[in-house]
Each structure stands twice: as C-alpha cells, then as structure tokens.
Design a protein around this motif. Structure first.
Motif, PDB file in Angstrom:
ATOM      1  N   ALA A   8       0.837  -1.205   0.000  1.00  7.23           N
ATOM      2  CA  ALA A   8       0.000   0.000   0.000  1.00  7.23           C
ATOM      3  C   ALA A   8       0.874   1.258   0.000  1.00  7.23           C
ATOM      4  CB  ALA A   8      -0.934  -0.007   1.200  1.00  7.23           C
ATOM      5  N   ASP A   9       1.992   1.211   0.745  1.00  2.56           N
ATOM      6  CA  ASP A   9       2.916   2.344   0.756  1.00  2.56           C
ATOM      7  C   ASP A   9       3.487   2.606  -0.637  1.00  2.56           C
ATOM      8  OD1 ASP A   9       2.534   2.698   3.469  1.00  2.56           O
ATOM      9  OD2 ASP A   9       4.401   1.666   4.042  1.00  2.56           O
ATOM     10  N   TYR A  10       3.885   1.544  -1.316  1.00  2.00           N
ATOM     11  CA  TYR A  10       4.410   1.690  -2.677  1.00  2.00           C
ATOM     12  C   TYR A  10       3.341   2.267  -3.613  1.00  2.00           C
ATOM     13  CZ  TYR A  10       8.805  -0.854  -1.937  1.00  2.00           C
ATOM     14  OH  TYR A  10      10.062  -1.236  -1.529  1.00  2.00           O
ATOM     15  N   VAL A  11       2.130   1.817  -3.477  1.00  2.00           N
ATOM     16  CA  VAL A  11       1.038   2.299  -4.327  1.00  2.00           C
ATOM     17  C   VAL A  11       0.760   3.778  -4.041  1.00  2.00           C
ATOM     18  CG1 VAL A  11      -1.424   2.074  -4.854  1.00  2.00           C
ATOM     19  CG2 VAL A  11       0.014   0.035  -4.668  1.00  2.00           C
ATOM     20  N   VAL A  12       0.775   4.149  -2.760  1.00  2.00           N
ATOM     21  CA  VAL A  12       0.573   5.553  -2.396  1.00  2.00           C
ATOM     22  C   VAL A  12       1.681   6.412  -3.001  1.00  2.00           C
ATOM     23  CG1 VAL A  12       0.637   7.190  -0.468  1.00  2.00           C
ATOM     24  CG2 VAL A  12      -0.789   5.143  -0.323  1.00  2.00           C
ATOM     25  N   LEU A  13       2.933   5.987  -2.885  1.00  2.00           N
ATOM     26  CA  LEU A  13       4.051   6.738  -3.464  1.00  2.00           C
ATOM     27  C   LEU A  13       3.906   6.866  -4.972  1.00  2.00           C
ATOM     28  CD1 LEU A  13       7.069   5.326  -1.406  1.00  2.00           C
ATOM     29  CD2 LEU A  13       6.060   7.612  -1.256  1.00  2.00           C
ATOM     30  N   MET A  14       3.473   5.784  -5.591  1.00  2.00           N
ATOM     31  CA  MET A  14       3.288   5.793  -7.038  1.00  2.00           C
ATOM     32  C   MET A  14       2.201   6.793  -7.429  1.00  2.00           C
ATOM     33  SD  MET A  14       4.201   4.423  -9.855  1.00  2.00           S
ATOM     34  CE  MET A  14       3.530   4.841 -11.418  1.00  2.00           C
ATOM     35  N   ASN A  15       1.087   6.775  -6.715  1.00  2.00           N
ATOM     36  CA  ASN A  15      -0.014   7.696  -7.023  1.00  2.00           C
ATOM     37  C   ASN A  15       0.374   9.147  -6.771  1.00  2.00           C
ATOM     38  OD1 ASN A  15      -2.041   6.058  -8.082  1.00  2.00           O
ATOM     39  ND2 ASN A  15      -2.657   5.388  -6.049  1.00  2.00           N
ATOM     40  N   GLU A  16       1.094   9.400  -5.692  1.00  2.00           N
ATOM     41  CA  GLU A  16       1.543  10.766  -5.405  1.00  2.00           C
ATOM     42  C   GLU A  16       2.479  11.265  -6.504  1.00  2.00           C
ATOM     43  OE1 GLU A  16       3.270  10.516  -1.504  1.00  2.00           O
ATOM     44  OE2 GLU A  16       1.322  10.661  -0.510  1.00  2.00           O
ATOM     45  N   ALA A  17       3.406  10.415  -6.899  1.00  2.00           N
ATOM     46  CA  ALA A  17       4.348  10.792  -7.954  1.00  2.00           C
ATOM     47  C   ALA A  17       3.611  11.044  -9.269  1.00  2.00           C
ATOM     48  CB  ALA A  17       5.399   9.702  -8.130  1.00  2.00           C
ATOM     49  N   ARG A  18       2.645  10.205  -9.570  1.00  2.00           N
ATOM     50  CA  ARG A  18       1.873  10.359 -10.804  1.00  2.00           C
ATOM     51  C   ARG A  18       1.076  11.658 -10.790  1.00  2.00           C
ATOM     52  NH1 ARG A  18      -3.134   9.825 -11.674  1.00  2.00           N
ATOM     53  NH2 ARG A  18      -3.530   8.783  -9.702  1.00  2.00           N
ATOM     54  N   GLU A  19       0.446  11.970  -9.666  1.00  2.00           N
ATOM     55  CA  GLU A  19      -0.326  13.205  -9.566  1.00  2.00           C
ATOM     56  C   GLU A  19       0.574  14.433  -9.703  1.00  2.00           C
ATOM     57  OE1 GLU A  19      -2.640  13.091  -5.959  1.00  2.00           O
ATOM     58  OE2 GLU A  19      -3.725  11.305  -6.606  1.00  2.00           O
ATOM     59  N   LEU A  20       1.731  14.389  -9.060  1.00  2.00           N
ATOM     60  CA  LEU A  20       2.671  15.508  -9.178  1.00  2.00           C
ATOM     61  C   LEU A  20       3.155  15.682 -10.611  1.00  2.00           C
ATOM     62  CD1 LEU A  20       4.792  15.153  -5.920  1.00  2.00           C
ATOM     63  CD2 LEU A  20       3.181  16.972  -6.494  1.00  2.00           C
ATOM     64  N   SER A  21       3.449  14.583 -11.272  1.00  2.00           N
ATOM     65  CA  SER A  21       3.935  14.695 -12.655  1.00  2.00           C
ATOM     66  C   SER A  21       2.832  15.203 -13.575  1.00  2.00           C
ATOM     67  CB  SER A  21       4.510  13.364 -13.145  1.00  2.00           C
ATOM     68  OG  SER A  21       3.530  12.358 -13.185  1.00  2.00           O
TER      69      SER A  21
END
Length: 123
Positions: A8-21
C-alpha cells in the motif's frame, strides 16, 4: 515478504508521484503554449517594425518623414517589448519543463520500486 501495508505504501508513493507529474506537465504545457503565442506576437511586431523602417528608408517625401519616423520608433519599441515578454515566458516555460522532467523522474523511480517489490514476491 511484501506485506499488504508495504505494498500500500508503494502504491501511495506511485499515485503521489503520478499526480505531481500530471500537475507539473499540465503547468509546463500551459506555459509553453503561452510562450509560443507570445513568440508569434513578438515576431509579428518585429516584422511590422522592419516594414515601417523599410517605408521610412524608401520614402521620398520629406513632409511625411516625421510621422513615419515616429511610427517606426513606436513599432521598434513594441517589438522590443513583445520580444522581452516572449523571452520571460520562454524562461518560465523552461523552468516548468525542468520541474515536469523531475516529477516524471520521480514517477519512474516510484514505478520501478513498485515493480521490483512485486517481482521479488513473485507477483
């Protein structure tokens, strides 16, 4: 072992990075479009200044010279101002492009980390 919490932590990081990009890319795109528009305006203003200068150069009527010189000076000043605006817009767009590139790099790293974690667990 990859726990559900860690996944879940990896998925959250992935989603945050995607939203920022996505945000960074949208901002860079809008600024680049503005820079392109201002670049066309600057080019048109420079073309106008050259045209007026050509008219001044070709003018044979001394009585119209003051008016033409004034028009030429105004056109050149407008071209300089428009070019300065375009340059500033290009600089802002370049900065936004850099921010967007960094955001996409973070997204790539987050995606690779998630992929590696899933691969280690055999998913």
């Amino acid at each position: 072992m990859l726990t559900n919490e860690r996944l879940a932590d990896y998925v959250v990081l992935m989603n945050e990075a995607r939203e920022l990009s996505n945000k960074a890319n949208s901002k860079a795109y809008a600024l680049r479009q503005d820079a392109i528009r201002l670049g066309f305006e600057a080019t048109a203003a420079a073309d106008h200044a050259v045209l007026i200068a050509d008219i001044v150069q070709e003018n044979k009527d001394p009585s119209s010279m003051p008016k033409l010189i004034h028009a030429s000076r105004d056109a050149a000043a407008k071209a300089a101002e428009a070019t300065l605006k375009a340059l500033e817009a290009i600089k802002k767009a370049n900065e936004a492009d850099h921010e967007s590139t960094e955001a996409f790099e973070r997204t790539r790293i987050a995606a690779e980390n998630l992929t590696e974690a899933l691969n280690r667990e055999g998913y």
